[in-house]
Enzyme design. Structure first.
Site, PDB file in Angstrom:
ATOM      1  N   CYS A  43     -67.254  82.958 -27.420  1.00  0.00           N
ATOM      2  CA  CYS A  43     -66.632  81.712 -27.678  1.00  0.00           C
ATOM      3  C   CYS A  43     -65.522  81.558 -26.854  1.00  0.00           C
ATOM      4  CB  CYS A  43     -66.519  81.628 -29.261  1.00  0.00           C
ATOM      5  SG  CYS A  43     -65.448  82.841 -29.726  1.00  0.00           S
ATOM      6  N   HIS A  61     -62.564  83.005 -33.485  1.00  0.00           N
ATOM      7  CA  HIS A  61     -63.387  82.225 -32.946  1.00  0.00           C
ATOM      8  C   HIS A  61     -62.820  81.079 -32.202  1.00  0.00           C
ATOM      9  CE1 HIS A  61     -67.320  80.360 -32.398  1.00  0.00           C
ATOM     10  NE2 HIS A  61     -67.033  79.321 -32.996  1.00  0.00           N
ATOM     11  N   ASN A 103     -68.822  73.097 -31.344  1.00  0.00           N
ATOM     12  CA  ASN A 103     -68.978  74.708 -31.606  1.00  0.00           C
ATOM     13  C   ASN A 103     -70.092  75.047 -30.442  1.00  0.00           C
ATOM     14  OD1 ASN A 103     -68.874  77.173 -32.680  1.00  0.00           O
ATOM     15  ND2 ASN A 103     -69.574  76.775 -34.589  1.00  0.00           N
TER      16      ASN A 103
END
Length: 383
Positions: free
Chosen positions: A150, A326, A350
């Site tokens: 990520c 994240h 995301n």
């Protein structure tokens, strides 16, 4: 033949489940289905393939447990503008979600004052709603798959926005190049970029600045996670991979999947050069101003309770802002008005695919420093 056998197993499993497992009610959903049939539909939608009947049975047990968890979440947050539901993580245990998708927990980095963002005065009053994703500077939602990459998506997507903001064509850049080639380190803070095991956007900016550029997604496609367009790959760690800061490297990789074999500096996007990077202070009004004047911003969060998010404004009751796992991209902000009152939110892109959340995005409570979203706000600067 294998696909037919698998389909038959699923069918038999669902028929048996219909007769013996009863029903599970999902709060805020208008239908009530047998869990076995529901699992069969979920398998088809998410194209899950299990290697044996035993694995199928084990995953069904996890699926049932997660249905109960989703029901509990919807009950717990029943007086808030948020809902939870089935998504591609429905057969993941909580530990699997943490280990496969999120990065290891880490404390926020302390940024040097020299990199502090110099605010640009906003001449007009702050609007109630603002969103870069509707203005042609945000690329499509992608899927990192089952890999802790990520951080690279967040950094690269920030750079994509910066590139488009300079009146260039919106271009998908190579996340895979950063994952495979970047082993940047901030030893003083025990921070490092660790490929599929996590990293830091601010270090990724420095890597791209150091090597002189980045290729496009088409030229160096993503393959590190199961969500990669080209499937999986056994990547090699970068040459300077730090075992002390990152942990043991992958035990096996193919030389042809190494950075040295794949990177092509002569194919770096022409004229895309990073001049430096900045961090924005924790004040969320200042972050909103920076977002409007600068473009989409990279941020890090604690995403432990985000697994089953479906829609609405995510405002978890408990979420440690100093335990980050994240990285995502803030593209906008707004205020949700409903039967539960008004709530300010960030719109966040995301990297878990377009089927997750609100077409791959989620909204998160704004103005509370929720889950550490205001602690690692950064942007690259292009020459």
């Amino acid at each position: 033949m294998k696909d037919q056998t698998f389909a038959l197993v699923v069918l038999m499993f669902c028929v048996c489940a219909r007769g013996s497992l009863g029903k599970t009610e999902l709060v805020k959903d208008t239908y009530e289905e047998d869990t076995g049939v529901m699992f069969g539909k979920w398998i088809k939608e998410h194209k899950r393939i299990y290697s044996s009947v035993e694995e199928l049975s084990d995953r069904f047990t996890v699926f049932k447990d997660n249905l109960i968890q989703i029901q509990k979440l919807n009950q717990l947050y029943s007086n808030m503008d948020v809902s939870f539901g089935l998504n591609r993580f429905a057969d993941f245990t909580e530990n699997e979600f943490r280990n496969k998708v999120l990065m290891p927990k880490r404390q926020p980095a302390v940024f040097p004052q020299i990199n502090a963002y110099k605010s640009l005065k906003i001449d007009t009053e702050m609007p109630e709603q603002f969103d870069w994703s509707t203005k042609g500077v945000v690329t499509i939602v992608r899927d990192q798959g089952d890999a802790g990459t990520c951080w690279a998506f967040s950094a690269v997507q920030n750079i994509e926005g910066q590139w488009a903001m300079k009146s260039n064509q919106l271009t998908e850049l190579s996340v895979e190049q950063v994952v495979e080639c970047d082993a940047s380190q901030d030893v003083a803070q025990n921070k490092a970029d660790c490929g599929v095991f996590g990293g830091w956007p601010y270090l990724a900016y420095g890597y791209i600045q150091k090597v002189g550029g980045i290729q496009t997604e088409n030229d160096y496609p993503y393959c590190s996670g199961l969500g990669g367009d080209k499937g999986t790959c056994y990547i090699c760690q970068a040459d300077e991979y730090n075992k002390t800061l990152c942990g043991p490297p992958v035990t096996y990789c193919k030389k042809e999947d190494s950075c040295d074999a794949k990177i092509k500096p002569n194919m770096f996007v022409p004229d895309l050069k990073i001049a430096g990077w900045s961090w924005i202070e924790k004040n969320e009004t200042k972050i909103a101003e920076a977002l409007m004047s600068t473009g989409p911003l990279s941020v890090a969060i604690n995403a432990a309770t985000l697994q089953f998010y479906k829609s609405g404004v995510w405002d978890p009751l408990v979420c440690d802002p100093t335990s980050l796992d994240h990285a995502v991209l803030i593209t906008g902000f707004g205020t949700s008005k409903g039967i539960f009152g008004s709530k300010d939110y960030w719109k966040v892109k995301n990297s878990w695919g377009k089927k997750w959340g609100e077409d791959g995005y989620f909204r998160m409570a704004r103005g509370k420093g929720k889950c550490g979203i205001n602690t690692q706000v950064t942007t690259a600067h292009l020459k």
